[in-house]
Design a protein around this motif. Structure first.
Motif, PDB file in Angstrom:
ATOM      1  N   LEU A 698       0.853  -1.191   0.000  1.00 33.83           N
ATOM      2  CA  LEU A 698       0.000   0.000   0.000  1.00 33.83           C
ATOM      3  C   LEU A 698       0.888   1.239   0.000  1.00 33.83           C
ATOM      4  CD1 LEU A 698      -2.677   1.632   0.466  1.00 33.83           C
ATOM      5  CD2 LEU A 698      -2.227   1.336   2.912  1.00 33.83           C
ATOM      6  N   GLU A 699       0.565   2.221  -0.863  1.00 29.02           N
ATOM      7  CA  GLU A 699       1.258   3.503  -0.874  1.00 29.02           C
ATOM      8  C   GLU A 699       0.231   4.618  -0.864  1.00 29.02           C
ATOM      9  OE1 GLU A 699       3.902   3.834  -4.140  1.00 29.02           O
ATOM     10  OE2 GLU A 699       5.421   2.469  -3.299  1.00 29.02           O
ATOM     11  N   VAL A 700       0.434   5.604   0.023  1.00 28.41           N
ATOM     12  CA  VAL A 700      -0.399   6.809   0.081  1.00 28.41           C
ATOM     13  C   VAL A 700       0.550   7.996   0.054  1.00 28.41           C
ATOM     14  CG1 VAL A 700      -2.143   8.094   1.333  1.00 28.41           C
ATOM     15  CG2 VAL A 700      -2.142   5.597   1.444  1.00 28.41           C
ATOM     16  N   TRP A 701       0.407   8.881  -0.933  1.00 25.99           N
ATOM     17  CA  TRP A 701       1.330  10.011  -1.044  1.00 25.99           C
ATOM     18  C   TRP A 701       0.569  11.320  -1.242  1.00 25.99           C
ATOM     19  CZ3 TRP A 701       0.363   6.516  -4.872  1.00 25.99           C
ATOM     20  CH2 TRP A 701      -0.130   6.999  -6.075  1.00 25.99           C
ATOM     21  N   ASP A 702       1.271  12.429  -0.923  1.00 24.87           N
ATOM     22  CA  ASP A 702       0.723  13.762  -1.138  1.00 24.87           C
ATOM     23  C   ASP A 702       1.832  14.671  -1.650  1.00 24.87           C
ATOM     24  OD1 ASP A 702       1.062  13.771   2.239  1.00 24.87           O
ATOM     25  OD2 ASP A 702       2.011  15.404   1.128  1.00 24.87           O
ATOM     26  N   GLU A 703       1.467  15.908  -1.986  1.00 27.28           N
ATOM     27  CA  GLU A 703       2.419  16.892  -2.493  1.00 27.28           C
ATOM     28  C   GLU A 703       2.449  18.102  -1.579  1.00 27.28           C
ATOM     29  OE1 GLU A 703       1.703  15.687  -7.192  1.00 27.28           O
ATOM     30  OE2 GLU A 703       1.004  17.626  -6.432  1.00 27.28           O
ATOM     31  N   GLY A 704       2.401  17.841  -0.261  1.00 24.93           N
ATOM     32  CA  GLY A 704       2.341  18.912   0.721  1.00 24.93           C
ATOM     33  C   GLY A 704       3.706  19.335   1.235  1.00 24.93           C
ATOM     34  N   SER A 705       3.689  19.941   2.436  1.00 24.33           N
ATOM     35  CA  SER A 705       4.896  20.540   3.013  1.00 24.33           C
ATOM     36  C   SER A 705       5.764  19.544   3.747  1.00 24.33           C
ATOM     37  CB  SER A 705       4.493  21.660   3.978  1.00 24.33           C
ATOM     38  OG  SER A 705       3.637  21.156   4.989  1.00 24.33           O
ATOM     39  N   GLY A 706       5.341  18.291   3.884  1.00 21.71           N
ATOM     40  CA  GLY A 706       6.159  17.297   4.566  1.00 21.71           C
ATOM     41  C   GLY A 706       5.921  17.308   6.057  1.00 21.71           C
ATOM     42  N   ILE A 707       6.546  16.338   6.732  1.00 28.78           N
ATOM     43  CA  ILE A 707       6.396  16.175   8.184  1.00 28.78           C
ATOM     44  C   ILE A 707       7.524  16.913   8.878  1.00 28.78           C
ATOM     45  CG2 ILE A 707       6.328  14.520  10.072  1.00 28.78           C
ATOM     46  CD1 ILE A 707       5.217  12.488   8.126  1.00 28.78           C
ATOM     47  N   VAL A 708       7.176  17.791   9.818  1.00 30.90           N
ATOM     48  CA  VAL A 708       8.175  18.526  10.601  1.00 30.90           C
ATOM     49  C   VAL A 708       8.228  17.922  11.982  1.00 30.90           C
ATOM     50  CG1 VAL A 708       8.854  20.742  11.533  1.00 30.90           C
ATOM     51  CG2 VAL A 708       7.718  20.615   9.311  1.00 30.90           C
ATOM     52  N   PRO A 709       9.350  17.306  12.412  1.00 27.63           N
ATOM     53  CA  PRO A 709       9.435  16.719  13.758  1.00 27.63           C
ATOM     54  C   PRO A 709       9.224  17.779  14.822  1.00 27.63           C
ATOM     55  CG  PRO A 709      11.246  15.964  12.376  1.00 27.63           C
ATOM     56  CD  PRO A 709      10.582  17.094  11.633  1.00 27.63           C
TER      57      PRO A 709
END
Length: 762
Positions: A698-709
């Motif tokens: 399974l793959e779920v992707w987006d074109e957003g700003s990414g994950i900021v820790p």
């Protein structure tokens, strides 16, 4: 005769009117009218047979007969109403009994089943009609049947309700039931049978046993810990101590509990300890050396690491402390200070001797110069050389004194370092080993020997490869090569040792090298910590986590079913009533009509929202049509709710997979799209599901700003502090033997999960 006829007709009409008025509330009109006609005919025939005039006496008799018929009709009507109420009550009771999840049953005095609900029939695995007339020996194993029938006899003999724990085999699995049984009596008080209610307590019993096991392991860890552990309440009194603290202070645990902790601290440290305890109320938590007084009056030095504890309201309730005995270290430090002071005195004495010798030499030179004054002119060249030599000697003497001082300092520092290393090596709470670069043991401490089960002499004849589990050796050697070629300064590894008795112990191994003056590696130093119990706890936690996830999915399915079958149906009934009310609302005022319209609109909206919520909790398509249809349905609804376009790559011929696999993939899709909507800011996303010979991806992707820790501390995959959602997705994948990876940058995030499928086909 004419007036008699008129009176007769009037009386007959009056009697008929009265009869009809009395009969207007009865439901048996046809029976009453027929009885009334029969009475009239019988009376008339009787009068004719007796040749009695049928005017006034006949009328009186007819009236009395009609009144009797009315009474009989009302009596029959009352009986009919009572019978109907009884049938309604029995239907309601039956609906309640069949609707409960508990098993409900009725037996006669010899143990034969007279009635049971659907839940009880599910326990024995057959239809209710097939159980009627049978006893427990026909339905359960001999052992379970004997226990159940013995409990039934106790209830019948006692004549009152009793509760029992009974075990039966359901679907090949032993289940635990909590049964409550009571006697049934007839109107005379005679016992005619018993009624029982049984609730399945198996899962609750398992959870309670797991909790008891976890508490027992924690209690053993605390009681056997090498460090002292205590809990101090808000009044600075000891609320809990482990055996290690009692041993360190020389008291029993009962002698310590309830007493102020300051009573056991040396007078010189009490003021500081009181201040430190006050600091804990403000949240300060730093380790500190404290001086204690043992029961026998001897001194105890310990490092006390404490942290404040607060209740759910944020109120300070005490501190948790870890106590490490450093008395021996303090004694060694005092010995080293004394040795340092003695060496300083000796250096000062030696320096004074050198200065005195130099003074004597200077005086001798002066005396020699006085004696040679007469020969100065003849020996000017010789005197010049003597002066130069004297100057050279003075410089050499000064240099020699500086070298002596520096060498003395170096020797003192070296001895202190060696003593500290020797003490730390011998008394460390973790295993320590010094090996050659090839891995042969040169020196080991007692803790390392206890972990491996070998004596020092036995280990000196071995290397680390011989005690490392074969499955962990390749990773260990790979890290060792990187350490020796300088790619890494040190490394950590969790691996297994094979002890001398053949048992397996999990350890956390930290390895570094010692190097010579040129930076070349000479030996390896290994720090080893026994983490076997932690591994067992991790395994228990993973098992409990999997059970919680399964219970969560089951509860979602149950709530969805309840919302759809109960709440939604109730709202539908309300909507129907409001629609009927709206049709007859022409006679109502404008405000009432508006309220009915608003109520009808809100009811329809609530119905739609409950249906949507029911499907989100557990979509029926997932069970009925399979994973591809459920994902397409959810993606369409998600796009409508959020405005985010979803690109789907989900084959329609994917095929059915195990329920756990399909549920896990659907839940991960839900969580991933929720994170896209809440955090990424992306206006588009994609879902891909593929199946091959090894499993499903399974793959779920987006074109957003990414994950900021949220913090600079990252986990092994570079992402930390991201909340419960990602942790839940990882746990779901791990429960099925799969992996979940997250790749994130400022151009988007991809969540990839792979699950194994035994015997799967493309």
């Amino acid at each position: 005769m004419q007036w008699q006829l008129i009176v007769s007709i009037a009386i007959r009409v009056a009697a008929l009117v009265v009869s009809l008025l009395l009969l207007r509330r009865t439901r048996h009109w046809s029976m009453a009218i027929l009885a009334l006609a029969l009475v009239f005919m019988i009376v008339q025939q009787a009068f004719r047979a007796m040749q009695i005039p049928s005017e006034l006496p006949g009328l009186v008799v007819s009236i009395v007969a009609m009144l009797g018929v009315v009474y009989l009709a009302r009596l029959l009507d009352a009986q009919a109403r009572a019978s109907e109420a009884l049938r309604e009550s029995e239907a309601l009771s039956r609906a309640v009994i069949d609707g409960t999840a508990d098993a409900v049953f009725v037996k006669d005095v010899v143990g034969r089943y007279q009635m049971l609900n659907a839940a009880a029939a599910a326990v024995v695995g057959t239809a209710p009609a097939e159980v009627i007339g049978k006893d427990d020996r026909d339905l359960f194993t001999p052992e379970a049947a004997a226990t159940i029938m013995a409990n039934d006899r106790r209830v019948l003999e006692a004549g009152r309700a009793q509760s029992f724990e009974e075990r039966t085999v359901v679907g090949g699995e032993t289940r635990l039931f909590q049964s409550v049984k009571s006697v049934l009596r007839d109107r005379s008080g005679r016992i005619t049978g018993l009624i029982g209610v049984a609730r399945d307590m198996t899962e609750r019993h398992r959870i309670e046993e797991a909790l008891r096991d976890s508490e027992d392991r924690f209690r053993r860890m605390v009681s056997t810990a090498q460090e002292g552990i205590w809990l101090i309440d808000a009044d600075a009194r000891m609320g809990f101590v482990n055996q290690r603290i009692a041993d360190l202070l020389g008291y029993t645990a009962d002698e310590l509990l309830g007493h102020p902790v300051l009573d056991f601290i040396h007078e010189s440290s009490r003021a500081e300890a009181a201040q430190r305890f006050a600091d804990r109320r403000t949240g300060v938590a730093d380790p500190q050396d404290f001086h204690f007084r043992r029961k026998d009056g001897s001194d105890l030095w310990a490092i006390v690491a404490t942290s404040p504890m607060h209740d759910r309201n944020g109120q300070f309730v005490g501190v948790l402390g870890m106590i490490t005995d450093i008395t021996e270290r303090k004694r060694m430090e005092a010995t080293l200070r004394k040795a340092h002071d003695d060496l300083g005195h000796r250096v000062e004495e030696r320096t004074a001797e050198l200065v005195a010798a130099n003074d004597r030499l200077q005086r001798e030179i002066v005396e020699r110069k006085k004696g040679e004054e007469a020969l100065r002119r003849a020996h000017e060249e010789l005197e010049s050389r003597v002066v130069e030599r004297t100057a050279e000697f003075a410089a050499l003497n000064q240099k020699l004194r500086a070298e002596i001082v520096e060498r003395t300092r170096t020797e003192v520092a070296l001895r202190e370092s060696e003593e500290r290393f020797r003490a730390a090596f011998a008394h460390a709470a973790v295993g320590m080993a010094l090996t050659t670069l090839e891995g042969r043991f040169l020196q080991v401490n007692a803790t390392y020997c206890a972990i491996t089960g070998y004596s020092p002499d036995e280990l000196f004849q071995r290397d680390f490869r011989s005690i490392t589990h074969p499955d962990d050796l390749s990773d260990n050697l790979r890290l060792l090569r990187q350490l020796l070629d300088g790619s890494i300064p040190s490394f950590f590894i969790e691996k297994r040792y094979v002890k001398k008795d053949g048992s397996i112990v999990w350890v956390r191994n930290s390895v570094s090298t010692t190097r010579d003056a040129q930076g070349r590696p000479m030996n390896m130093v290994a720090l080893v910590e026994d983490i076997t119990e932690r591994k067992r706890c991790d395994e228990d936690l993973r098992e409990l986590s999997g059970r919680i996830i399964r219970l969560q999915d089951e509860e979602r399915r149950r709530i969805a079913r309840e919302l759809h079958d109960s709440t939604a149906q109730g709202l539908a009934a309300v909507s129907i009533n409001l629609t009927l009310l709206k049709k007859s609302a022409a006679a109502l005022d404008e405000n009432t009509q508006r309220a009915i319209d608003e109520s009808l609109a809100m009811t329809e909206q609530a119905t739609r929202e409950i249906r949507t919520l029911s499907y989100l909790l557990h979509p029926p398509l997932l069970d009925e049509a399979g994973l591809p249809s459920a994902i397409r349905w959810y993606a369409d609804g998600f796009t409508k709710r959020s405005g985010i376009e979803i690109a789907l790559d989900v084959p329609t011929d994917l095929g059915r997979m195990p329920v756990d696999v399909e549920t896990t993939i659907f839940r991960v899709v839900q969580e991933a799209l929720t994170n896209v909507h809440r955090h990424s800011g992306s206006r588009s996303a994609g879902i891909r599901v593929a199946r091959d010979e090894s499993g499903v991806v399974l793959e779920v992707w987006d074109e957003g700003s990414g994950i900021v820790p949220k913090s600079p501390v990252c986990s092994s995959d570079g992402i930390a502090g991201l909340g419960v959602g990602i942790a839940g997705m990882r746990e779901r994948a791990r429960q099925l033997g799969g992996v979940l990876d997250i790749v994130s940058s400022n151009t988007g995030t991809t969540v990839q999960m792979r699950l194994p499928l035994e015997g799967s086909k493309t």
